[in-house]
Design a protein around this motif. Structure first.
Motif, PDB file in Angstrom:
ATOM      1  N   ASN A 108       0.809  -1.221   0.000  1.00 39.85           N
ATOM      2  CA  ASN A 108       0.000   0.000   0.000  1.00 39.85           C
ATOM      3  C   ASN A 108       0.838   1.266   0.000  1.00 39.85           C
ATOM      4  O   ASN A 108       0.343   2.330   0.350  1.00 39.85           O
ATOM      5  N   VAL A 109       2.112   1.151  -0.355  1.00 38.24           N
ATOM      6  CA  VAL A 109       3.014   2.304  -0.344  1.00 38.24           C
ATOM      7  C   VAL A 109       3.527   2.554  -1.772  1.00 38.24           C
ATOM      8  O   VAL A 109       4.071   1.657  -2.409  1.00 38.24           O
ATOM      9  N   LEU A 110       3.338   3.776  -2.228  1.00 35.43           N
ATOM     10  CA  LEU A 110       3.766   4.156  -3.563  1.00 35.43           C
ATOM     11  C   LEU A 110       4.700   5.352  -3.441  1.00 35.43           C
ATOM     12  O   LEU A 110       4.364   6.349  -2.813  1.00 35.43           O
ATOM     13  N   LYS A 111       5.893   5.229  -4.047  1.00 40.23           N
ATOM     14  CA  LYS A 111       6.884   6.307  -3.996  1.00 40.23           C
ATOM     15  C   LYS A 111       6.944   6.984  -5.362  1.00 40.23           C
ATOM     16  O   LYS A 111       7.039   6.321  -6.389  1.00 40.23           O
ATOM     17  N   TYR A 112       6.885   8.327  -5.324  1.00 40.16           N
ATOM     18  CA  TYR A 112       6.974   9.127  -6.535  1.00 40.16           C
ATOM     19  C   TYR A 112       8.198  10.035  -6.462  1.00 40.16           C
ATOM     20  O   TYR A 112       8.573  10.497  -5.386  1.00 40.16           O
ATOM     21  N   GLU A 113       8.747  10.336  -7.627  1.00 36.58           N
ATOM     22  CA  GLU A 113       9.822  11.319  -7.731  1.00 36.58           C
ATOM     23  C   GLU A 113       9.239  12.542  -8.440  1.00 36.58           C
ATOM     24  O   GLU A 113       8.574  12.418  -9.464  1.00 36.58           O
ATOM     25  N   ARG A 118       9.691  20.737  -2.242  1.00 36.03           N
ATOM     26  CA  ARG A 118      10.542  20.878  -1.063  1.00 36.03           C
ATOM     27  C   ARG A 118       9.715  20.627   0.193  1.00 36.03           C
ATOM     28  O   ARG A 118       8.613  21.165   0.342  1.00 36.03           O
ATOM     29  N   GLU A 119      10.274  19.824   1.054  1.00 38.51           N
ATOM     30  CA  GLU A 119       9.622  19.480   2.314  1.00 38.51           C
ATOM     31  C   GLU A 119       9.261  20.726   3.114  1.00 38.51           C
ATOM     32  O   GLU A 119       8.163  20.861   3.644  1.00 38.51           O
ATOM     33  N   GLU A 120      10.201  21.680   3.174  1.00 39.23           N
ATOM     34  CA  GLU A 120      10.005  22.868   3.996  1.00 39.23           C
ATOM     35  C   GLU A 120       8.964  23.835   3.431  1.00 39.23           C
ATOM     36  O   GLU A 120       8.486  24.715   4.127  1.00 39.23           O
ATOM     37  N   GLN A 121       8.580  23.685   2.164  1.00 40.98           N
ATOM     38  CA  GLN A 121       7.576  24.561   1.558  1.00 40.98           C
ATOM     39  C   GLN A 121       6.163  24.026   1.698  1.00 40.98           C
ATOM     40  O   GLN A 121       5.204  24.724   1.431  1.00 40.98           O
ATOM     41  N   GLN A 147       4.137  15.045   6.907  1.00 40.32           N
ATOM     42  CA  GLN A 147       3.116  14.020   6.685  1.00 40.32           C
ATOM     43  C   GLN A 147       1.731  14.619   6.873  1.00 40.32           C
ATOM     44  O   GLN A 147       1.445  15.252   7.879  1.00 40.32           O
ATOM     45  N   SER A 148       0.891  14.413   5.883  1.00 39.18           N
ATOM     46  CA  SER A 148      -0.500  14.869   5.953  1.00 39.18           C
ATOM     47  C   SER A 148      -1.409  13.679   5.703  1.00 39.18           C
ATOM     48  O   SER A 148      -1.082  12.773   4.931  1.00 39.18           O
ATOM     49  N   ILE A 149      -2.568  13.707   6.349  1.00 42.04           N
ATOM     50  CA  ILE A 149      -3.557  12.647   6.155  1.00 42.04           C
ATOM     51  C   ILE A 149      -4.773  13.260   5.461  1.00 42.04           C
ATOM     52  O   ILE A 149      -5.287  14.299   5.882  1.00 42.04           O
ATOM     53  N   PHE A 150      -5.206  12.606   4.391  1.00 43.16           N
ATOM     54  CA  PHE A 150      -6.377  13.040   3.643  1.00 43.16           C
ATOM     55  C   PHE A 150      -7.447  11.964   3.759  1.00 43.16           C
ATOM     56  O   PHE A 150      -7.154  10.769   3.693  1.00 43.16           O
ATOM     57  N   LEU A 162       8.734  14.977   0.686  1.00 44.06           N
ATOM     58  CA  LEU A 162      10.124  15.265   1.027  1.00 44.06           C
ATOM     59  C   LEU A 162      10.721  16.071  -0.124  1.00 44.06           C
ATOM     60  O   LEU A 162      10.012  16.452  -1.052  1.00 44.06           O
ATOM     61  N   THR A 163      11.988  16.313  -0.080  1.00 48.16           N
ATOM     62  CA  THR A 163      12.634  17.052  -1.158  1.00 48.16           C
ATOM     63  C   THR A 163      12.750  16.165  -2.393  1.00 48.16           C
ATOM     64  O   THR A 163      13.352  15.096  -2.335  1.00 48.16           O
ATOM     65  N   ASP A 164      12.128  16.594  -3.480  1.00 45.94           N
ATOM     66  CA  ASP A 164      12.143  15.930  -4.788  1.00 45.94           C
ATOM     67  C   ASP A 164      11.441  14.569  -4.826  1.00 45.94           C
ATOM     68  O   ASP A 164      11.569  13.837  -5.799  1.00 45.94           O
TER      69      ASP A 164
END
Length: 173
Positions: A108-113, A118-121, A147-150, A162-164
């Motif tokens: 259930n985990v999908l990683k995107y590039e 930017r994490e801080e933005q 981390q946000s929950i929708f 995260l960054t990129d």
């Protein structure tokens, strides 16, 4: 002979060059060279030019940088234009930016590039609007750092940015 060479060197240093001196003025210059009493030629502008020119040059440089720098922050291509989203592999109703590239998928985990995020933005506003338009509401009380929950009905999706890169995690109940 040594004095004569020093005199020639002195003439070329002071850029007098071919200017002819009388014998008395030549003797005076030679005497000054021998005794070390030769006064250095003062800069015509002195320290005033440096004091005035330095800030002027710096201001001109800063102005050129300002012209070259965009006045607004540019978001990644997938976030910046409406209609630039597609469905995720985990859930067809959860949109992801079209510019995002799927890197890995496990259970259930999908990683995107997505270069440029930017994490801080935080999550870009265009993406939040798209999520809301598709019925996904962010749970502000459950937000933790990047981390946000929708939630949409009984479905729950975690978005970790995260960054990129970012992760989508589909919560199963």
């Amino acid at each position: 002979m040594k004095d004569h060479n020093q005199f020639k060197a002195l003439l070329s240093e002071t850029k007098i060059g071919r200017l002819e001196f009388t014998k008395s003025s030549q003797r005076n210059v030679l005497e000054e060279v021998r005794t070390g009493n030769r006064k250095k030629k003062k800069n015509r502008f002195g320290k005033t030019a440096a004091v005035i020119l330095t800030p002027v040059v710096l201001l001109a440089f800063m102005f050129l940088l300002l012209i070259q720098t965009p006045l607004s922050v540019h978001l990644p291509a997938g976030f910046s234009r409406a209609g630039q989203f597609h469905s995720s592999l985990i859930d067809e109703t959860f949109p992801v930016p079209s510019a995002a590239k799927e890197i890995s998928y496990k259970k259930n985990v999908l990683k995107y590039e997505l270069p440029g995020i930017r994490e801080e933005q935080g999550i870009p506003k265009d993406y939040l609007k798209e999520l809301n338009a598709k019925g996904w509401k962010e749970s502000k009380k459950d937000r933790m750092g990047a981390q946000s929950i929708f939630r949409k009905g009984k479905q729950e999706m975690r978005l970790i940015y995260l960054t990129d890169e970012f992760y989508l995690i589909k919560e199963t109940k």
